[in-house]
Design an enzyme around this catalytic site. Structure first.
Site, PDB file in Angstrom:
ATOM      1  N   ASP A 107      42.481 130.683  52.973  1.00 25.38           N
ATOM      2  CA  ASP A 107      42.367 130.710  51.515  1.00 25.38           C
ATOM      3  C   ASP A 107      40.896 130.586  51.113  1.00 25.38           C
ATOM      4  O   ASP A 107      40.097 131.437  51.467  1.00 25.38           O
ATOM      5  CB  ASP A 107      43.256 129.587  50.944  1.00 25.38           C
ATOM      6  N   HIS A 272      52.279 130.960  52.280  1.00 25.04           N
ATOM      7  CA  HIS A 272      50.817 130.929  52.241  1.00 25.04           C
ATOM      8  C   HIS A 272      50.232 129.854  53.142  1.00 25.04           C
ATOM      9  O   HIS A 272      49.167 130.051  53.743  1.00 25.04           O
ATOM     10  CB  HIS A 272      50.379 130.693  50.796  1.00 25.04           C
TER      11      HIS A 272
END
Length: 292
Positions: A107, A272
Site C-alpha cells: 500500500d 487488501h
C-alpha cells in the site's frame, strides 16, 4: 495490546535531520526491508517477518509519520514525498551497514518502495509491491463512479485544514472503515492489532494526511519526470495484487510492465491486507523474488 513482533529487537535510528524511525530488527544474512501500508504500522508484517528472518536480516520500520516513528511537521510538499520517505529507508539500511538491500512494501509502503527503486537503482536489489501501483498510474485509472472506492485520496489531497479536521472528528470511524472494507478475512486482523492500528492512526492524523497530500502533488511530479525520461525499475520486481484491475476496467499487469521490465505479477484471492490474510503466499513470493 500487541505492539511488537515477537523475537525482534526494537531500535530508534536517525535517518534525517530531526527524524528518527522506530525499527524492528531480527535475523542474519542478506537484508530485506519491509514497509507497511495504511492504516497500519510495521505490525502488519508480524507473520511474514518472523518467517523471513530465519535466513535473512529483516528490518521492519514504521514509516516517517506513522506508528512510533517521528512525525515532523510538513513544512513543504517534500516533507512526506515518497522520495523523502524512500531516502529515509536508504539511510536506515546504511545505519545497519547495508549499502544494498531488498525492499518490499504494501500500500503506502509500496509507493515508498517504488520511488526508492527508481531513485536508488544501485541500492535496491529486489523490489516487491503488495497491492499497490506507481502513484501516477493510480491517479490515471481512477475515473467516474468507480473512483469512489478511493474517496480518501481526494479528501486528503485537499489543502491543509479541512481533511485533518474532518478526520479528527471521528478518527476510529474513518480509519476503521478501511480495515473493515478492504479485507476479506476479519480474523486476519485480531482485535488487539486493530486497536493498535487505530491508536497509532489517531496519534498521526496530520502526518498521515500529509503523506497522502504529497501523492497528489510532489509524488505525481516525480513519477511524471521518470515517465518522460523513460526510467524504469532495473531490479527484479514482484507484484502481488488483488484481482481488482479487471474489476475497475484496466490492465494492472500491463501498466506495471511499463515500469518493471523484469516483472513477476501475481493475483491473490485474499483481500487488501495480504501479508495478514495470506502470509504463506506472501512469504513464498518474497523468497522466490530474493533468488531471482
Amino acid at each position: 495490546m500487541t505492539s511488537r513482533i515477537p523475537g525482534f529487537d526494537y531500535q530508534r535510528v536517525t535517518v534525517a535531520d530531526g527524524v528518527a524511525l522506530s525499527v524492528a530488527v531480527a535475523g542474519s544474512g542478506s537484508p530485506i526491508v519491509l514497509l507497511h501500508g495504511f492504516p497500519q504500522t510495521h505490525l502488519m508484517w508480524r507473520h511474514v517477518a518472523v518467517d523471513i528472518a530465519a535466513d535473512h536480516t529483516v528490518l521492519v520500520p514504521d514509516l516517517r509519520g506513522y506508528g512510533d516513528s517521528d512525525k515532523p511537521v510538513a513544512v513543504d510538499g517534500e516533507t512526506y514525498s515518497k522520495r523523502t520517505m524512500g531516502n529515509d529507508i536508504v539511510a536506515l539500511a546504511r545505519a545497519f551497514g547495508f549499502d544494498r538491500f531488498a525492499l518490499a512494501g504494501h500500500d503506502r509502503g509500496a509507493l515508498v518502495a517504488i520511488r526508492a527503486g527508481l531513485d536508488h537503482p544501485d541500492v535496491i536489489t529486489h523490489l516487491a509491491s503488495l497491492d499497490g501501483m506507481p502513484t501516477v498510474e493510480t491517479w490515471d485509472v481512477l475515473h467516474g463512479v468507480d473512483g469512489a472506492i478511493a474517496f480518501h485520496l481526494y479528501l486528503m489531497a485537499q489543502p491543509e485544514g479541512l481533511p485533518e479536521q474532518l478526520i479528527a472528528g471521528s478518527p476510529d470511524a474513518f480509519f476503521g472503515h478501511f480495515l473493515d472494507i478492504w479485507g476479506k478475512n476479519p480474523q486476519a486482523v485480531p482485535a488487539e492489532v486493530r486497536a493498535a492500528y487505530l491508536a497509532a492512526s489517531r496519534a498521526a492524523i496530520p502526518s498521515i494526511v500529509a503523506d497522502f497530500r504529497a501523492s497528489a502533488h510532489a509524488d505525481i511530479a516525480h513519477d511524471l519526470a521518470d515517465r518522460e525520461a523513460g526510467n524504469t525499475l532495473r531490479m527484479p520486481v514482484t507484484v502481488l495484487q488483488q484481482d481488482w484491475g479487471s474489476a475497475l476496467g484496466f490492465d494492472a499487469e500491463g501498466l506495471w510492465r511499463k515500469w518493471a521490465p523484469d516483472l513477476d505479477h501475481r493475483l491473490l484471492t485474499c483481500g487488501h491486507f495480504m501479508a495478514e490474510e495470506a502470509p504463506a503466499e506472501v512469504v513464498r513470493a518474497l523468497r522466490e523474488l530474493l533468488v531471482r
